[in-house]
Enzyme design. Structure first.
Site, PDB file in Angstrom:
ATOM      1  N   HIS A 293      28.301  36.741  99.480  1.00  0.00           N
ATOM      2  CA  HIS A 293      27.887  37.450 100.706  1.00  0.00           C
ATOM      3  C   HIS A 293      27.669  36.378 101.425  1.00  0.00           C
ATOM      4  O   HIS A 293      27.403  35.422 101.659  1.00  0.00           O
ATOM      5  CB  HIS A 293      26.238  38.068 100.680  1.00  0.00           C
ATOM      6  CG  HIS A 293      25.723  38.796 102.043  1.00  0.00           C
ATOM      7  ND1 HIS A 293      25.629  39.906 101.764  1.00  0.00           N
ATOM      8  CD2 HIS A 293      25.512  38.125 102.932  1.00  0.00           C
ATOM      9  CE1 HIS A 293      25.054  40.336 103.065  1.00  0.00           C
ATOM     10  NE2 HIS A 293      25.145  39.149 103.531  1.00  0.00           N
ATOM     11  N   HIS A 337      16.927  32.595 102.356  1.00  0.00           N
ATOM     12  CA  HIS A 337      17.311  31.528 103.056  1.00  0.00           C
ATOM     13  C   HIS A 337      16.318  31.164 104.287  1.00  0.00           C
ATOM     14  O   HIS A 337      15.252  32.072 104.463  1.00  0.00           O
ATOM     15  CB  HIS A 337      18.744  31.818 103.826  1.00  0.00           C
ATOM     16  CG  HIS A 337      18.509  32.893 104.893  1.00  0.00           C
ATOM     17  ND1 HIS A 337      18.294  34.296 104.478  1.00  0.00           N
ATOM     18  CD2 HIS A 337      18.657  33.005 106.187  1.00  0.00           C
ATOM     19  CE1 HIS A 337      18.552  34.907 105.478  1.00  0.00           C
ATOM     20  NE2 HIS A 337      18.695  34.159 106.781  1.00  0.00           N
ATOM     21  N   GLU A 343      15.271  34.464 113.931  1.00  0.00           N
ATOM     22  CA  GLU A 343      15.947  35.798 113.818  1.00  0.00           C
ATOM     23  C   GLU A 343      14.813  36.992 114.114  1.00  0.00           C
ATOM     24  O   GLU A 343      13.925  37.046 113.462  1.00  0.00           O
ATOM     25  CB  GLU A 343      16.454  35.901 112.425  1.00  0.00           C
ATOM     26  CG  GLU A 343      17.513  34.714 111.825  1.00  0.00           C
ATOM     27  CD  GLU A 343      17.688  34.989 110.469  1.00  0.00           C
ATOM     28  OE1 GLU A 343      17.338  35.959 109.762  1.00  0.00           O
ATOM     29  OE2 GLU A 343      18.436  34.064 110.075  1.00  0.00           O
ATOM     30  N   HIS A 366      11.625  36.307 111.820  1.00  0.00           N
ATOM     31  CA  HIS A 366      11.576  35.285 110.766  1.00  0.00           C
ATOM     32  C   HIS A 366      11.963  33.992 111.668  1.00  0.00           C
ATOM     33  O   HIS A 366      13.010  33.996 112.373  1.00  0.00           O
ATOM     34  CB  HIS A 366      12.504  35.491 109.808  1.00  0.00           C
ATOM     35  CG  HIS A 366      12.267  36.600 108.956  1.00  0.00           C
ATOM     36  ND1 HIS A 366      13.086  37.664 108.911  1.00  0.00           N
ATOM     37  CD2 HIS A 366      11.097  36.968 108.196  1.00  0.00           C
ATOM     38  CE1 HIS A 366      12.390  38.744 108.171  1.00  0.00           C
ATOM     39  NE2 HIS A 366      11.481  38.200 107.900  1.00  0.00           N
ATOM     40  N   HIS A 372      12.741  33.816 104.163  1.00  0.00           N
ATOM     41  CA  HIS A 372      12.701  34.892 103.879  1.00  0.00           C
ATOM     42  C   HIS A 372      13.880  35.224 102.973  1.00  0.00           C
ATOM     43  O   HIS A 372      14.740  34.886 102.673  1.00  0.00           O
ATOM     44  CB  HIS A 372      12.673  35.832 105.617  1.00  0.00           C
ATOM     45  CG  HIS A 372      13.797  35.414 106.421  1.00  0.00           C
ATOM     46  ND1 HIS A 372      13.952  34.050 106.841  1.00  0.00           N
ATOM     47  CD2 HIS A 372      14.924  35.915 106.702  1.00  0.00           C
ATOM     48  CE1 HIS A 372      15.309  33.959 107.657  1.00  0.00           C
ATOM     49  NE2 HIS A 372      15.848  35.101 107.442  1.00  0.00           N
TER      50      HIS A 372
END
Length: 440
Positions: A293, A337, A343, A366, A372
């Site tokens: 991903h 991560h 974010e 976050h 998170h």
């Protein structure tokens, strides 16, 4: 009708022959209009990034100086953008509800959630959410920065100096610093709630991200950005308003003055400093076709460059419907991560593939280096997925404002009843499976 092409220089006239030919400020403008330049960058910026538009108006903007601006007691969004509280905890809000949405307009229905920096020094940004139901009877411009508006519910009719456009959920619009506008209901669409998100940047302007090894095509294509054509408000449209005022967001505070004529009186214009809109459905997503991903930066629609090379002041990123075609050993949702960037996420429609309970109209934050990732339910489901065939994700449309700044939270954000105080519980069901195996 719209003109297309990101960053292009356009020209438009609402009355044929009203646009001067071969010069910007003739001694006599056609139809006895006034020439006025609106500059979005310093005069001496390089030509490739210089932004300005010449406006040919029935009256110059200076005519409104007859009445001086007076400061109000209110901050735009209801809070001082230089205040607020830093909080490193992961935060999530259920869809924000305001019981009085039907009685307020775009300005009075705006709420500051988070901010960083200082408008007066043109450094930083702010994030808002709006809930409203009424058309504006007044006019507004933002001297502090550029707005990126993301409707989540209800279509906006936005009237600007350069023209009109409608912005529906799954579309966005950008209104640069200093452009006067008003937000109205769609005709025949009264008493419908308008809810959405706004990103404000105090420095620079939004631009398309560089594509690098991707090549010359992909992500948000320049041809899909739409710009309005010239239109002006008539005397009859203006006089239907009751004692209209012009509001100015200046240093975070709201200033106001009465106006005796419409600020939306531009008959013709030419230039490249303009409001624009974009349909998120036209985004050309790039993804892995082999394994892993990839980083969310591949979904960047617009960016505002920061002071450090390769680090944005803020990126606008979306997670659209797309094919996810990877090998049988790829974990498809976003991985766990910690990020040097902050974010802020919102959900426009549907659901989000890495969080159960993240509802459309809600938001999450976050902050810098706050851990998170997927909740326990989403993690277990993704691990159990054999990934033995391509998968088309069409469950929803989420977005992210990703910034290099830490964000201070407003009182509204921290005390609103929609704040999910149990958000951290979503990670409780992630056991230490390694430890349990050692004990067997």
């Amino acid at each position: 009708m719209y003109q297309t092409g990101f960053g292009n220089s356009f020209e438009s006239e609402a009355v044929e022959g009203s646009l001067p030919k071969s010069r910007n400020n003739p001694r006599k403008v056609p139809f006895d209009l006034y020439a006025e330049q609106l500059s979005g960058t310093a005069f001496t910026r390089p030509r490739c990034v210089n932004q300005r538009t010449w406006l040919y108006r029935q009256q110059p903007s200076a005519v409104h100086n007859i009445n001086p601006f007076r400061p109000t007691e209110q901050y735009f969004g209801g809070a001082d953008p230089t205040g607020g509280i830093l909080d490193p905890n992961p935060l999530r809000w259920q869809p924000l509800e305001d019981k009085n949405w039907a009685t307020v307009d775009f300005l009075s229905g705006m709420h500051l959630l988070a901010s960083s920096g200082e408008p007066a020094t043109k450094c930083g940004l702010a994030i808002y959410m709006y809930n409203f139901g009424k058309s504006m009877k007044d006019y507004f411009y933002n001297a502090d920065g550029d707005f990126l508006i993301v409707p989540q519910e209800g279509t906006l009719q936005i009237r600007t100096e350069m023209g009109r456009f409608c912005v529906a959920p799954t579309e966005i619009c950008v209104i640069p610093r200093g452009i006067t506008f008003a937000v109205h209901e769609m005709e025949g669409d009264p008493e419908v709630r308008k809810r959405g998100y706004v990103l404000e940047i105090y420095k620079g302007h939004f631009e398309l991200p560089e594509l690098g090894p991707i090549g010359s095509n992909g992500l948000a294509n320049a041809r899909d950005f739409q710009y309005p054509v010239a239109w002006y408000e008539t005397l009859e449209q203006f006089t239907t308003q009751s004692n209209p005022c012009l509001y100015n967001k200046f240093g975070g505070k709201m200033w106001t003055k009465p106006v005796s004529s419409t600020p939306l009186n531009v008959v013709a214009w030419h230039g490249n400093y303009l409001p624009f809109k974009y349909a998120l459905s036209k985004f050309c997503a790039i993804n892995s076709v082999s394994y892993d991903h990839l980083d969310p930066s591949i979904y960047t629609v617009l960016t505002c460059v920061g002071d450090e090379s390769g680090t944005a002041l803020c990126d606008f990123v979306i997670f659209p419907p797309r094919w996810m075609s990877t090998d049988p050993n790829t974990f498809r949702p976003p991985w766990f991560h910690r990020n040097t960037m902050t974010e802020f996420m919102g959900l426009i429609v549907g659901s989000y593939d890495a969080k159960k309970g993240f509802a459309a109209g809600g938001a999450s934050l976050h902050s810098c280096m706050t851990a998170h990732g997927p909740d326990a339910f989403s993690y277990d489901r993704a691990v159990a997925d054999p990934c033995d065939k391509p998968s088309f994700f069409d469950a929803g449309l989420a977005f992210m404002f990703e910034t290099s700044y830490m964000l201070r939270l407003s009182k509204y954000a921290l005390e609103h009843e929609c704040l999910d105080t149990d958000y951290g519980e979503c990670w409780r069901g992630l056991p230490n499976r390694y430890a349990s195996k050692k004990e067997e």
